[in-house]
Scaffold this motif. Structure first.
Motif, PDB file in Angstrom:
ATOM      1  N   PRO A  79      60.779 -11.549  76.796  1.00  0.00           N
ATOM      2  CA  PRO A  79      60.631 -12.800  76.071  1.00  0.00           C
ATOM      3  C   PRO A  79      59.687 -13.767  76.786  1.00  0.00           C
ATOM      4  CG  PRO A  79      62.949 -12.196  76.280  1.00  0.00           C
ATOM      5  CD  PRO A  79      62.170 -11.277  77.164  1.00  0.00           C
ATOM      6  N   VAL A  80      58.847 -14.439  75.985  1.00  0.00           N
ATOM      7  CA  VAL A  80      58.049 -15.542  76.487  1.00  0.00           C
ATOM      8  C   VAL A  80      58.868 -16.809  76.254  1.00  0.00           C
ATOM      9  CG1 VAL A  80      55.952 -16.897  76.155  1.00  0.00           C
ATOM     10  CG2 VAL A  80      55.869 -14.402  76.027  1.00  0.00           C
ATOM     11  N   LEU A  81      59.190 -17.511  77.315  1.00  0.00           N
ATOM     12  CA  LEU A  81      60.055 -18.678  77.184  1.00  0.00           C
ATOM     13  C   LEU A  81      59.256 -19.857  76.633  1.00  0.00           C
ATOM     14  CD1 LEU A  81      62.166 -18.413  80.463  1.00  0.00           C
ATOM     15  CD2 LEU A  81      62.740 -17.628  78.150  1.00  0.00           C
ATOM     16  N   LEU A  82      59.649 -20.299  75.438  1.00  0.00           N
ATOM     17  CA  LEU A  82      58.991 -21.428  74.795  1.00  0.00           C
ATOM     18  C   LEU A  82      59.819 -22.690  75.016  1.00  0.00           C
ATOM     19  CD1 LEU A  82      58.070 -19.782  71.366  1.00  0.00           C
ATOM     20  CD2 LEU A  82      56.648 -19.979  73.412  1.00  0.00           C
ATOM     21  N   PRO A  83      59.190 -23.858  74.962  1.00  0.00           N
ATOM     22  CA  PRO A  83      59.963 -25.099  75.091  1.00  0.00           C
ATOM     23  C   PRO A  83      60.887 -25.285  73.894  1.00  0.00           C
ATOM     24  CG  PRO A  83      57.713 -25.578  74.422  1.00  0.00           C
ATOM     25  CD  PRO A  83      57.754 -24.113  74.763  1.00  0.00           C
ATOM     26  N   ASN A  84      62.019 -25.908  74.100  1.00  0.00           N
ATOM     27  CA  ASN A  84      62.904 -26.244  72.998  1.00  0.00           C
ATOM     28  C   ASN A  84      62.331 -27.440  72.249  1.00  0.00           C
ATOM     29  OD1 ASN A  84      64.675 -24.226  73.778  1.00  0.00           O
ATOM     30  ND2 ASN A  84      65.970 -25.613  74.971  1.00  0.00           N
ATOM     31  N   LEU A  85      62.245 -27.327  70.933  1.00  0.00           N
ATOM     32  CA  LEU A  85      61.700 -28.397  70.104  1.00  0.00           C
ATOM     33  C   LEU A  85      62.772 -28.940  69.171  1.00  0.00           C
ATOM     34  CD1 LEU A  85      58.234 -26.850  69.118  1.00  0.00           C
ATOM     35  CD2 LEU A  85      58.715 -28.497  70.944  1.00  0.00           C
ATOM     36  N   ASP A  86      62.673 -30.217  68.847  1.00  0.00           N
ATOM     37  CA  ASP A  86      63.605 -30.904  67.966  1.00  0.00           C
ATOM     38  C   ASP A  86      63.134 -30.741  66.524  1.00  0.00           C
ATOM     39  OD1 ASP A  86      65.265 -32.599  66.567  1.00  0.00           O
ATOM     40  OD2 ASP A  86      64.775 -34.396  67.721  1.00  0.00           O
ATOM     41  N   GLY A  87      63.854 -29.922  65.751  1.00  0.00           N
ATOM     42  CA  GLY A  87      63.455 -29.663  64.376  1.00  0.00           C
ATOM     43  C   GLY A  87      63.472 -30.889  63.485  1.00  0.00           C
ATOM     44  N   SER A  88      64.240 -31.919  63.852  1.00  0.00           N
ATOM     45  CA  SER A  88      64.272 -33.133  63.035  1.00  0.00           C
ATOM     46  C   SER A  88      62.982 -33.924  63.125  1.00  0.00           C
ATOM     47  CB  SER A  88      65.446 -34.026  63.453  1.00  0.00           C
ATOM     48  OG  SER A  88      65.221 -34.618  64.726  1.00  0.00           O
ATOM     49  N   GLN A  89      62.114 -33.560  64.076  1.00  0.00           N
ATOM     50  CA  GLN A  89      60.832 -34.244  64.244  1.00  0.00           C
ATOM     51  C   GLN A  89      59.652 -33.345  63.875  1.00  0.00           C
ATOM     52  OE1 GLN A  89      60.647 -37.710  65.333  1.00  0.00           O
ATOM     53  NE2 GLN A  89      62.726 -37.306  64.596  1.00  0.00           N
ATOM     54  N   ILE A  90      59.934 -32.273  63.149  1.00  0.00           N
ATOM     55  CA  ILE A  90      58.891 -31.318  62.778  1.00  0.00           C
ATOM     56  C   ILE A  90      58.873 -31.144  61.267  1.00  0.00           C
ATOM     57  CG2 ILE A  90      58.137 -28.913  62.941  1.00  0.00           C
ATOM     58  CD1 ILE A  90      59.284 -28.828  65.738  1.00  0.00           C
ATOM     59  N   GLY A  91      57.662 -31.145  60.712  1.00  0.00           N
ATOM     60  CA  GLY A  91      57.490 -30.880  59.294  1.00  0.00           C
ATOM     61  C   GLY A  91      56.318 -29.950  59.074  1.00  0.00           C
TER      62      GLY A  91
END
Length: 596
Positions: free
Chosen positions: A197-209
């Motif tokens: 696995p390539v470790l990606l940053p955790n992102l807040d889905g409530s701030q993504i569209g």
């Protein structure tokens, strides 16, 4: 009885039965009843209509109707998460975790002659840690499609300053380490390969569209919504073409396109998704004689009137009291798109930031008459220099401030930005040219620099507390598509760079402290008819493409994902766990992401 009476009628006569056959029959009967109601409502025969409909339904079903009491809309964050969880659990493992590894890149052979900025709008004749101002260094230390049939849109590329000179060689280098092919070809993994696995940053889905085409039939819309829910993000963006909503006059509200938009946005609301609507393209009746390209109304009050009608029609219930209970179907509104491009601003208003603010003011008042706190976003500007057909976006924003933008004490007035990155990584800054490439010698080409410049202008005007929303951005790639890319810079980014750059850009915005939701351009334009075949640049940004099982295939009739889709899934859906495969084995390190 009012505009939503037919919706309520449908809710009243929802019936329960244990067989799918009966349910399907009931749905047909309900639809017939609603159609009958709509026709007779216009004759004001309400009581007779309801009597006939009740009789029709009871006679057709031969059972007692069960009244369903409507409850307030559940919390959209919880609803979106629960829906996404259920869909993920229902997906077969081979769909959830892509395992095919297409080997693909673009064959680059030509350069177009007239560069214009990447944009969500069509060409004429058819319907990219953000910085603090002190230090100005980031913490690291990507033309709405035509809604009615029309001629093929003209491909547009980036605009640059007048000092820009096209590269001496028209053939940029192919991506290192990737074979040059005309399309994708399946390459199974060797049996001894272990996915890491390539470790990606955790992102807040409530701030993504993400932006999608609103002019879809019901089946295509439902498919798009299902894929968005699967990602776990909580916003969508649609561009609403005013000229298609009201082609004949200022009171029009009942044509096919208007009702399609209403139904789609109601559906998005019921799924727990927030909607950003960007209103664009004045109809001919609201404009003067100069209609060779798109533009605003000559009288800005016409746009205010349309916004009033739009909110009145596209809402739950008939009264503002209902809206307070059920929520608004349009959760934020962007007033126009890229008004610093002449192709978006033909008409009587001055081609300047001051001219734009004359349009913004009455539109803002119309929105505030509906709600005191709906975010109202200034039009995202095209990142561009001062050239024929365009105004420098930084200068344009300064003119908006000179015309009174900072005077809005309302914290829900938001500055829109389109920080495209062309072929440059999100942390890259101007000007550090890469050998064999161009589109890297002006600040307008850099995601980082556009955000930094806008933030500086805001602070310089005493507006440091105001939020910025990225209403459009992304990285285009022609990787895996047949033929040469529409623009040379689309050959600088492969599918892995598209993914890594985008994830990093979301991370930068979410760590900035002043960036609101960010909207990726786009979900699904590549699957629209003719987009890839006609080398339409909008297809290069799409994260869903024609094909099956991660393999691009124009002839398949199916839809599949680019790696960015699964990278977003992995970064947002932290409940699922890290994926080892994003429609292929990702390179390590992933382009654009900081080293651990």
């Amino acid at each position: 009885m009012g505009k939503n009476a037919s919706v309520k009628l449908k809710q009243m006569f929802l019936l329960y039965h244990e067989t799918d056959v009966f349910a399907a029959t009931a749905n047909v009967q309900v639809n017939l009843a609603v159609l009958l109601f709509e026709r007779m409502r216009r004759l004001q025969l309400y009581h007779l209509t309801l009597f006939l409909i009740v009789g029709l339904l009871v006679a057709a079903f031969g059972c007692e109707p069960v009244v369903i009491y409507v409850t307030p809309t559940p919390d959209p964050v919880v609803q979106a998460q629960e829906t996404a969880d259920a869909q993920v659990a229902a997906l077969p493992s081979e769909t959830l975790l892509p395992t095919h590894t297409p080997t693909e890149t673009a064959t680059i052979t030509t350069v177009t002659e007239t560069p214009l900025p990447p944009t969500a709008t069509d060409a004429p004749a058819t319907t990219a840690a953000a910085p603090t101002v002190t230090g100005v260094v980031l913490q690291v230390t990507p033309a709405v499609p035509q809604v009615t049939p029309g001629p093929t849109s003209v491909v547009q590329g980036p605009i640059v300053g007048p000092e820009y000179v096209l590269p001496a060689s028209p053939i940029p280098p192919t991506q290192p380490g990737l074979p040059t092919i005309e399309g994708a070809s399946p390459t199974p993994l060797p049996p001894d390969v272990t996915l890491v696995p390539v470790l990606l940053p955790n992102l807040d889905g409530s701030q993504i569209g993400i932006q999608l085409d609103v002019n879809l039939d019901e089946a295509d819309w439902n498919y798009a919504m299902t894929r968005i829910e699967q990602l776990g993000i909580q916003w969508i963006k649609v561009q609403i073409s005013w000229r298609d909503m009201q082609p004949t006059g200022p009171e029009e509200r009942d044509n096919v396109f208007f009702r399609r938009v209403e139904q789609h946005l109601e559906d998005a609301n019921h799924r727990g998704l927030n909607v950003l609507a960007s209103v664009v393209k004045a109809p001919g009746w609201a404009r003067g004689t100069n209609q060779t390209e798109d533009g605003p109304p000559d009288n800005p009050e016409h746009l205010a009137n349309f916004i009033t009608i739009m909110y009145d029609e596209i809402n739950a219930g008939d009264r503002p009291e209902d809206w307070a209970i059920f929520g608004l179907y349009i959760d934020a509104i962007e007033i126009w798109n890229e008004p610093n491009l002449s192709r978006e601003w033909q008409g009587g208003l001055p081609f300047s930031g001051a001219g734009y603010m004359r349009l913004f003011e009455p539109a803002y008042r119309a929105v505030r008459a509906v709600s005191a706190d709906i975010p109202v976003i200034t039009a995202g500007l095209a990142p561009v220099g001062e050239v024929p057909g365009a105004r420098d976006d930084r200068a344009f924003l300064r003119e908006m401030y000179a015309a009174g933008l900072a005077n809005y004490a309302d914290p829900n007035v938001v500055v829109g930005v389109h920080p495209y990155g062309w072929g440059n990584a999100p942390d890259a800054t101007c000007c550090d040219p890469v050998g064999g490439r161009d589109y890297d010698n002006n600040r307008v080409f850099f995601f980082h620099d556009t955000i930094e410049d806008y933030r500086r202008i805001m602070v310089d005007n005493g507006d440091a507390d105001r939020k910025m929303w990225t209403t459009e951005f992304g990285w285009a790639t022609w990787d895996g598509f047949p033929g040469s890319p529409p623009e040379p810079w689309m050959g600088y980014t492969d599918r892995w760079a598209q993914g890594g750059y985008t994830i990093r850009a979301f991370q930068i915005g979410q760590e900035s402290g002043y960036m609101g939701p960010m909207f990726l351009w786009n979900l699904n334009f590549a699957v629209l008819a003719g987009m890839v075949e006609n080398r339409d640049e909008r297809a290069a940004y799409s994260i869903l493409v024609p094909g099956n099982d991660c393999q691009f295939d124009l002839e398949s009739g199916g839809r599949t994902e680019r790696p960015l889709f699964w990278m977003l899934f992995d970064a947002v859906r932290t409940d699922v766990g890290p994926l080892a495969d994003f429609c292929g084995v990702p390179p390590v390190p992933l382009p654009g992401l900081p080293q651990p």
